[in-house]
Scaffold this motif. Sequence first.
Motif, PDB file in Angstrom:
ATOM      1  N   LEU A 121       0.832  -1.201   0.000  1.00 47.87           N
ATOM      2  CA  LEU A 121       0.000   0.000   0.000  1.00 47.87           C
ATOM      3  C   LEU A 121       0.870   1.256   0.000  1.00 47.87           C
ATOM      4  O   LEU A 121       0.663   2.156  -0.810  1.00 47.87           O
ATOM      5  CB  LEU A 121      -0.925   0.012   1.220  1.00 47.87           C
ATOM      6  CG  LEU A 121      -1.800   1.249   1.358  1.00 47.87           C
ATOM      7  CD1 LEU A 121      -2.928   1.211   0.327  1.00 47.87           C
ATOM      8  CD2 LEU A 121      -2.354   1.368   2.753  1.00 47.87           C
ATOM      9  N   LEU A 122       1.857   1.323   0.887  1.00 50.33           N
ATOM     10  CA  LEU A 122       2.693   2.518   0.995  1.00 50.33           C
ATOM     11  C   LEU A 122       3.559   2.732  -0.241  1.00 50.33           C
ATOM     12  O   LEU A 122       3.903   3.869  -0.557  1.00 50.33           O
ATOM     13  CB  LEU A 122       3.562   2.453   2.249  1.00 50.33           C
ATOM     14  CG  LEU A 122       2.804   2.574   3.570  1.00 50.33           C
ATOM     15  CD1 LEU A 122       3.758   2.459   4.751  1.00 50.33           C
ATOM     16  CD2 LEU A 122       2.011   3.855   3.651  1.00 50.33           C
ATOM     17  N   ASP A 123       3.893   1.660  -0.952  1.00 46.56           N
ATOM     18  CA  ASP A 123       4.677   1.811  -2.176  1.00 46.56           C
ATOM     19  C   ASP A 123       3.899   2.547  -3.261  1.00 46.56           C
ATOM     20  O   ASP A 123       4.476   3.049  -4.215  1.00 46.56           O
ATOM     21  CB  ASP A 123       5.122   0.444  -2.708  1.00 46.56           C
ATOM     22  CG  ASP A 123       6.213  -0.174  -1.844  1.00 46.56           C
ATOM     23  OD1 ASP A 123       6.802   0.557  -1.016  1.00 46.56           O
ATOM     24  OD2 ASP A 123       6.461  -1.379  -1.992  1.00 46.56           O
ATOM     25  N   ARG A 124       2.594   2.651  -3.113  1.00 46.09           N
ATOM     26  CA  ARG A 124       1.760   3.348  -4.095  1.00 46.09           C
ATOM     27  C   ARG A 124       1.537   4.806  -3.715  1.00 46.09           C
ATOM     28  O   ARG A 124       0.752   5.495  -4.339  1.00 46.09           O
ATOM     29  CB  ARG A 124       0.427   2.625  -4.248  1.00 46.09           C
ATOM     30  CG  ARG A 124       0.623   1.236  -4.826  1.00 46.09           C
ATOM     31  CD  ARG A 124      -0.656   0.464  -4.845  1.00 46.09           C
ATOM     32  NE  ARG A 124      -0.376  -0.896  -5.237  1.00 46.09           N
ATOM     33  CZ  ARG A 124      -0.946  -1.497  -6.270  1.00 46.09           C
ATOM     34  NH1 ARG A 124      -1.819  -0.859  -7.000  1.00 46.09           N
ATOM     35  NH2 ARG A 124      -0.641  -2.736  -6.567  1.00 46.09           N
ATOM     36  N   THR A 125       2.212   5.273  -2.681  1.00 44.41           N
ATOM     37  CA  THR A 125       2.098   6.677  -2.271  1.00 44.41           C
ATOM     38  C   THR A 125       3.366   7.416  -2.659  1.00 44.41           C
ATOM     39  O   THR A 125       4.380   6.806  -2.982  1.00 44.41           O
ATOM     40  CB  THR A 125       1.895   6.809  -0.746  1.00 44.41           C
ATOM     41  OG1 THR A 125       3.101   6.421  -0.096  1.00 44.41           O
ATOM     42  CG2 THR A 125       0.734   5.976  -0.249  1.00 44.41           C
ATOM     43  N   ASP A 126       3.302   8.725  -2.594  1.00 45.04           N
ATOM     44  CA  ASP A 126       4.483   9.559  -2.826  1.00 45.04           C
ATOM     45  C   ASP A 126       4.853  10.200  -1.492  1.00 45.04           C
ATOM     46  O   ASP A 126       4.890  11.411  -1.354  1.00 45.04           O
ATOM     47  CB  ASP A 126       4.202  10.607  -3.900  1.00 45.04           C
ATOM     48  CG  ASP A 126       2.937  11.403  -3.622  1.00 45.04           C
ATOM     49  OD1 ASP A 126       2.176  11.016  -2.705  1.00 45.04           O
ATOM     50  OD2 ASP A 126       2.709  12.407  -4.295  1.00 45.04           O
ATOM     51  N   ALA A 127       5.104   9.356  -0.505  1.00 42.83           N
ATOM     52  CA  ALA A 127       5.294   9.795   0.875  1.00 42.83           C
ATOM     53  C   ALA A 127       6.461  10.747   1.032  1.00 42.83           C
ATOM     54  O   ALA A 127       7.499  10.597   0.411  1.00 42.83           O
ATOM     55  CB  ALA A 127       5.486   8.581   1.767  1.00 42.83           C
ATOM     56  N   ARG A 128       6.251  11.740   1.887  1.00 44.78           N
ATOM     57  CA  ARG A 128       7.306  12.670   2.290  1.00 44.78           C
ATOM     58  C   ARG A 128       7.092  12.967   3.770  1.00 44.78           C
ATOM     59  O   ARG A 128       5.974  12.895   4.282  1.00 44.78           O
ATOM     60  CB  ARG A 128       7.246  13.951   1.471  1.00 44.78           C
ATOM     61  CG  ARG A 128       5.943  14.683   1.605  1.00 44.78           C
ATOM     62  CD  ARG A 128       5.902  15.939   0.739  1.00 44.78           C
ATOM     63  NE  ARG A 128       4.576  16.491   0.723  1.00 44.78           N
ATOM     64  CZ  ARG A 128       3.973  17.085   1.751  1.00 44.78           C
ATOM     65  NH1 ARG A 128       4.592  17.202   2.889  1.00 44.78           N
ATOM     66  NH2 ARG A 128       2.757  17.565   1.634  1.00 44.78           N
ATOM     67  N   HIS A 129       8.167  13.278   4.461  1.00 43.87           N
ATOM     68  CA  HIS A 129       8.082  13.498   5.901  1.00 43.87           C
ATOM     69  C   HIS A 129       7.505  14.875   6.206  1.00 43.87           C
ATOM     70  O   HIS A 129       7.863  15.867   5.578  1.00 43.87           O
ATOM     71  CB  HIS A 129       9.464  13.371   6.546  1.00 43.87           C
ATOM     72  CG  HIS A 129       9.415  13.576   8.016  1.00 43.87           C
ATOM     73  ND1 HIS A 129       9.796  14.751   8.601  1.00 43.87           N
ATOM     74  CD2 HIS A 129       9.006  12.780   9.020  1.00 43.87           C
ATOM     75  CE1 HIS A 129       9.625  14.658   9.916  1.00 43.87           C
ATOM     76  NE2 HIS A 129       9.151  13.464  10.188  1.00 43.87           N
ATOM     77  N   GLU A 130       6.597  14.895   7.168  1.00 47.43           N
ATOM     78  CA  GLU A 130       6.020  16.149   7.660  1.00 47.43           C
ATOM     79  C   GLU A 130       5.621  15.913   9.117  1.00 47.43           C
ATOM     80  O   GLU A 130       4.912  14.959   9.408  1.00 47.43           O
ATOM     81  CB  GLU A 130       4.777  16.484   6.830  1.00 47.43           C
ATOM     82  CG  GLU A 130       4.125  17.782   7.183  1.00 47.43           C
ATOM     83  CD  GLU A 130       2.940  18.045   6.261  1.00 47.43           C
ATOM     84  OE1 GLU A 130       1.796  17.783   6.685  1.00 47.43           O
ATOM     85  OE2 GLU A 130       3.176  18.485   5.129  1.00 47.43           O
ATOM     86  N   PRO A 131       6.086  16.723  10.041  1.00 49.13           N
ATOM     87  CA  PRO A 131       5.736  16.524  11.454  1.00 49.13           C
ATOM     88  C   PRO A 131       4.224  16.450  11.652  1.00 49.13           C
ATOM     89  O   PRO A 131       3.468  17.147  10.982  1.00 49.13           O
ATOM     90  CB  PRO A 131       6.319  17.758  12.146  1.00 49.13           C
ATOM     91  CG  PRO A 131       7.416  18.216  11.242  1.00 49.13           C
ATOM     92  CD  PRO A 131       6.945  17.894   9.847  1.00 49.13           C
ATOM     93  N   GLY A 132       3.816  15.574  12.558  1.00 49.45           N
ATOM     94  CA  GLY A 132       2.393  15.368  12.813  1.00 49.45           C
ATOM     95  C   GLY A 132       2.062  15.483  14.286  1.00 49.45           C
ATOM     96  O   GLY A 132       2.949  15.676  15.127  1.00 49.45           O
ATOM     97  N   PRO A 133       0.795  15.335  14.619  1.00 48.42           N
ATOM     98  CA  PRO A 133       0.319  15.511  15.999  1.00 48.42           C
ATOM     99  C   PRO A 133       0.473  14.249  16.846  1.00 48.42           C
ATOM    100  O   PRO A 133      -0.497  13.608  17.229  1.00 48.42           O
ATOM    101  CB  PRO A 133      -1.152  15.862  15.796  1.00 48.42           C
ATOM    102  CG  PRO A 133      -1.532  15.088  14.581  1.00 48.42           C
ATOM    103  CD  PRO A 133      -0.307  15.098  13.697  1.00 48.42           C
ATOM    104  N   ALA A 134       1.690  13.867  17.151  1.00 49.47           N
ATOM    105  CA  ALA A 134       1.943  12.642  17.907  1.00 49.47           C
ATOM    106  C   ALA A 134       1.285  12.669  19.284  1.00 49.47           C
ATOM    107  O   ALA A 134       0.742  11.664  19.739  1.00 49.47           O
ATOM    108  CB  ALA A 134       3.440  12.404  18.030  1.00 49.47           C
ATOM    109  N   ALA A 135       1.314  13.790  19.948  1.00 52.54           N
ATOM    110  CA  ALA A 135       0.762  13.871  21.306  1.00 52.54           C
ATOM    111  C   ALA A 135      -0.734  13.585  21.326  1.00 52.54           C
ATOM    112  O   ALA A 135      -1.235  12.910  22.223  1.00 52.54           O
ATOM    113  CB  ALA A 135       1.047  15.244  21.906  1.00 52.54           C
ATOM    114  N   VAL A 136      -1.459  14.058  20.334  1.00 49.92           N
ATOM    115  CA  VAL A 136      -2.904  13.837  20.263  1.00 49.92           C
ATOM    116  C   VAL A 136      -3.207  12.358  20.076  1.00 49.92           C
ATOM    117  O   VAL A 136      -4.068  11.791  20.737  1.00 49.92           O
ATOM    118  CB  VAL A 136      -3.531  14.677  19.127  1.00 49.92           C
ATOM    119  CG1 VAL A 136      -4.987  14.326  18.919  1.00 49.92           C
ATOM    120  CG2 VAL A 136      -3.353  16.154  19.403  1.00 49.92           C
ATOM    121  N   VAL A 137      -2.471  11.715  19.176  1.00 48.20           N
ATOM    122  CA  VAL A 137      -2.685  10.287  18.904  1.00 48.20           C
ATOM    123  C   VAL A 137      -2.321   9.467  20.133  1.00 48.20           C
ATOM    124  O   VAL A 137      -3.063   8.558  20.521  1.00 48.20           O
ATOM    125  CB  VAL A 137      -1.856   9.832  17.683  1.00 48.20           C
ATOM    126  CG1 VAL A 137      -2.013   8.341  17.437  1.00 48.20           C
ATOM    127  CG2 VAL A 137      -2.265  10.626  16.451  1.00 48.20           C
TER     128      VAL A 137
END
Length: 158
Positions: free
Chosen positions: A109-125
């Motif tokens: 599944l992830l190989d079909r994305t154009d993933a790039r790093h971007e900080p996310g809301p870890a504390a909320v999760v």
Amino acid sequence: MLRVAPAARARKLAKVPFVELADGRLQGVVSSGSDVERVYVSSVTAGSHAVNCSTNNNRPCGGLRGTALCTHLYQLAHEALRQYGVEQVARYLQVDVGDGEGISVGSQLLDRTDARHEPGPAAVVFSRFLRHLAYLEVPPSAAPVPELHWFPATAGVR
């Protein structure tokens, strides 16, 4: 009565104890492979496919570098496929999987994305994960628990 979709298949909770499609992201908590006291909060944003992975105390994952994804993201995606099924995860993340045949693990599944790093809301999760853990300590009762109205075990209890 609230209708809840059953899991596509049983999940391995020791590796990925928490996974959800919420807030425009596939997100969850993934256990560390090297330290039993460490967990990672990983996420993939729908549409943009931005990814994030950091420890529960907001330290960046060492395996997430440039466009190379860490194993925590692959484990998260794999467990999401087990929990929700290919079609639902792909539709939510806005990933083109064609007919979905052959998509059985998170890497496919992830190989079909154009993933790039971007900080996310870890504390909320992580906070949501801890709140869900607290429900394990609720004493058994036949009375409805308002906070759990969404949970399948209480759907239909009146």
